[in-house]
Design a protein around this motif. Structure first.
Motif, PDB file in Angstrom:
ATOM      1  N   GLU A 158      -3.899  13.472   5.648  1.00  0.00           N
ATOM      2  CA  GLU A 158      -3.417  12.398   4.525  1.00  0.00           C
ATOM      3  C   GLU A 158      -4.375  11.764   4.177  1.00  0.00           C
ATOM      4  OE1 GLU A 158       0.956  11.941   5.589  1.00  0.00           O
ATOM      5  OE2 GLU A 158       0.623  10.775   5.851  1.00  0.00           O
ATOM      6  N   ALA A 159      -5.209  10.821   4.928  1.00  0.00           N
ATOM      7  CA  ALA A 159      -5.818  10.036   4.387  1.00  0.00           C
ATOM      8  C   ALA A 159      -6.601   9.905   3.954  1.00  0.00           C
ATOM      9  CB  ALA A 159      -6.695   9.066   6.327  1.00  0.00           C
ATOM     10  N   ASP A 217      -8.417   5.909  -1.311  1.00  0.00           N
ATOM     11  CA  ASP A 217     -10.126   5.437  -1.291  1.00  0.00           C
ATOM     12  C   ASP A 217     -10.582   5.147  -0.565  1.00  0.00           C
ATOM     13  OD1 ASP A 217      -8.611   2.674  -2.810  1.00  0.00           O
ATOM     14  OD2 ASP A 217      -8.237   3.921  -4.470  1.00  0.00           O
ATOM     15  N   ILE A 218      -9.885   4.688   0.611  1.00  0.00           N
ATOM     16  CA  ILE A 218     -10.591   3.307   1.489  1.00  0.00           C
ATOM     17  C   ILE A 218     -10.127   3.762   2.424  1.00  0.00           C
ATOM     18  CG2 ILE A 218     -11.784   1.527   2.025  1.00  0.00           C
ATOM     19  CD1 ILE A 218     -11.577   0.153   0.229  1.00  0.00           C
ATOM     20  N   VAL A 219     -10.936   4.214   3.508  1.00  0.00           N
ATOM     21  CA  VAL A 219     -10.672   4.408   4.704  1.00  0.00           C
ATOM     22  C   VAL A 219     -11.254   3.467   5.761  1.00  0.00           C
ATOM     23  CG1 VAL A 219     -11.015   6.964   6.529  1.00  0.00           C
ATOM     24  CG2 VAL A 219     -10.085   7.114   4.840  1.00  0.00           C
ATOM     25  N   CYS A 220     -10.070   3.381   6.929  1.00  0.00           N
ATOM     26  CA  CYS A 220     -10.335   2.804   7.690  1.00  0.00           C
ATOM     27  C   CYS A 220     -10.634   3.440   8.953  1.00  0.00           C
ATOM     28  CB  CYS A 220     -10.006   0.896   7.909  1.00  0.00           C
ATOM     29  SG  CYS A 220      -9.937  -0.659   9.045  1.00  0.00           S
ATOM     30  N   PHE A 223      -6.688   1.881  -2.682  1.00  0.00           N
ATOM     31  CA  PHE A 223      -5.199   2.684  -1.650  1.00  0.00           C
ATOM     32  C   PHE A 223      -5.900   2.788  -0.577  1.00  0.00           C
ATOM     33  CE2 PHE A 223      -1.869   5.251  -1.836  1.00  0.00           C
ATOM     34  CZ  PHE A 223      -1.623   5.694  -0.944  1.00  0.00           C
ATOM     35  N   LEU A 224      -5.586   1.782   0.822  1.00  0.00           N
ATOM     36  CA  LEU A 224      -6.490   2.012   1.911  1.00  0.00           C
ATOM     37  C   LEU A 224      -5.267   2.498   2.810  1.00  0.00           C
ATOM     38  CD1 LEU A 224      -8.154   0.790   4.189  1.00  0.00           C
ATOM     39  CD2 LEU A 224      -6.844  -1.106   4.281  1.00  0.00           C
ATOM     40  N   SER A 234     -15.769   4.852   1.678  1.00  0.00           N
ATOM     41  CA  SER A 234     -14.399   5.469   0.893  1.00  0.00           C
ATOM     42  C   SER A 234     -14.760   7.311   2.253  1.00  0.00           C
ATOM     43  CB  SER A 234     -15.673   6.521  -0.436  1.00  0.00           C
ATOM     44  OG  SER A 234     -16.489   6.980   0.597  1.00  0.00           O
ATOM     45  N   PRO A 235     -12.714   8.123   1.401  1.00  0.00           N
ATOM     46  CA  PRO A 235     -13.214   8.863   1.974  1.00  0.00           C
ATOM     47  C   PRO A 235     -14.500  10.180   2.528  1.00  0.00           C
ATOM     48  CG  PRO A 235     -11.468   8.964   0.676  1.00  0.00           C
ATOM     49  CD  PRO A 235     -12.317   7.554   0.301  1.00  0.00           C
TER      50      PRO A 235
END
Length: 363
Positions: free
Chosen positions: A203-204, A209-212, A36-37, A224-225
């Protein structure tokens, strides 16, 4: 070879130009299957352009986009294993729920039997908890229910990747929180890759489970967050993801001692070259007390504002020589009183290890 790929999405040195304007520059990223990006950043940072290049609505000017190991450059949107949920849902108002969800299946070639269409529509509606709403008209649905219809329509074709273009932006806060949980649950049940575009850092962090994190068409941090929040790669990330207090300082020649504007010094856990730096300290890392703590570091200041938030409170504290600080405190964190009043003198106590230090040129 393509089917053996462990990544659903890859960007290899992707640049996108619109005439003389460069929307994204030299983007490299890989998204594992089932991840979940969240593509997070301010307006104009390039996150929606990246989403549209995954979906096939835009083509890269340079570089390569791959889905499940297969190059997608030049492949139109309708031939990609991808579906999209738009911010305003894009539902057909003259169709009922069942007809909206079935629409994509009826366009597939070779054709699917009516019995199979009915079965898959019913299955998709059950997944989004709308099993009894098949004959309901769209105008009879609430905003949250319409969003779930859009989700059902997107997943009924069983895509490898589901793209979400700020799908919660039109919902009120309470419903948005409920839908965040539903989207997480749905993603885990389906096991497919979700890509969410949002400018909302809460929200992100809560969903992905992955944040860009993106800015000015480039990736600033990918992780990761918890990594992005606790170990920001630069001052932009520290500022944009969550709240932070900036403290102007100078790194002394030993590379570990911060000299502050008021003449005091703090040991830094991060070694940097000597020179001007910015120290960043999260509001929740500061403990507000009426007495100086025996351990750690502390500043003395005066409370100027208090914002009551129910279970917690935010305080603005003015510290002579250093400026204003924001502190987030649990209401019961004060032993002497439930809440600190504006005008009171307080101590801002913190562990020096909680400070992140960045070169001033990074500001």
């Amino acid at each position: 070879m393509a089917s053996a790929s462990t990544n659903d999405i890859e960007f290899r040195s992707v640049t996108k130009n619109y005439g003389v304007v460069t929307a994204v520059t030299d983007i490299n990223l890989t998204v594992p299957k089932g991840a979940f990006l969240a593509l997070l950043g301010p307006s104009g940072c390039g996150k929606t352009t990246c989403l549209r290049m995954i979906g096939g609505f835009e083509q890269p000017s340079e570089g390569t986009v791959l889905i499940d190991g297969r190059e997608m450059n030049g492949v139109p949107a309708y031939r990609r294993p991808v579906n999209m949920v738009f911010q305003h849902y894009a539902l057909f108002p003259h169709f009922n729920v069942e007809q909206n969800v079935a629409y994509g299946l009826k366009q597939m070639r070779p054709k699917i039997t009516p019995h199979e269409i009915d079965r898959r529509v019913a299955e998709a509606l059950e997944m989004v908890r709308l099993g009894g709403f098949a004959k309901r008209h769209i105008h009879e649905m609430s905003g949250g229910q319409q969003q779930r219809v859009a989700l059902a329509r997107a997943i009924v074709n069983r895509p490898s990747v589901l793209l979400l273009d700020e799908p919660l932006a039109a919902l009120d806060k309470k419903l948005r929180s409920a839908m965040q949980i539903e989207l997480q649950t749905l993603q885990r049940e389906l096991g497919i890759t979700f890509v969410l575009v949002t400018h909302d850092q809460e929200e992100a962090l809560s969903m992905a489970d992955i944040v860009c994190v993106m800015s000015a068409g480039r990736i600033r941090q990918f992780g990761s967050p918890q990594e992005v929040y606790d170990r920001p790669a630069d001052l932009f990330v520290a500022d944009f993801v969550g709240k932070t207090n900036r403290i102007a300082a100078a790194m002394e020649a030993d590379g570990t001692t911060l000299r502050l504007a008021d003449g005091s010094s703090i040991a830094s856990g991060k070694r940097l070259a000597s020179g001007e730096v910015i120290a960043a300290l999260r509001p929740e890392a500061i403990h507000l007390t009426r007495k100086a703590a025996p351990l750690g570091a502390s500043f003395k200041g005066t409370v100027t504002h208090r914002i009551f938030l129910g279970s917690s409170a935010e305080y603005a504290v003015s510290v002579p020589g250093l400026g204003d600080f924001l502190i987030t405190a649990d209401r019961r964190s004060m032993n002497e009183s439930d809440l600190v009043e504006p005008g009171e003198e307080v101590f801002l106590c913190f562990d020096p290890a909680a400070i992140h230090v960045f070169p001033a040129s990074n500001a």
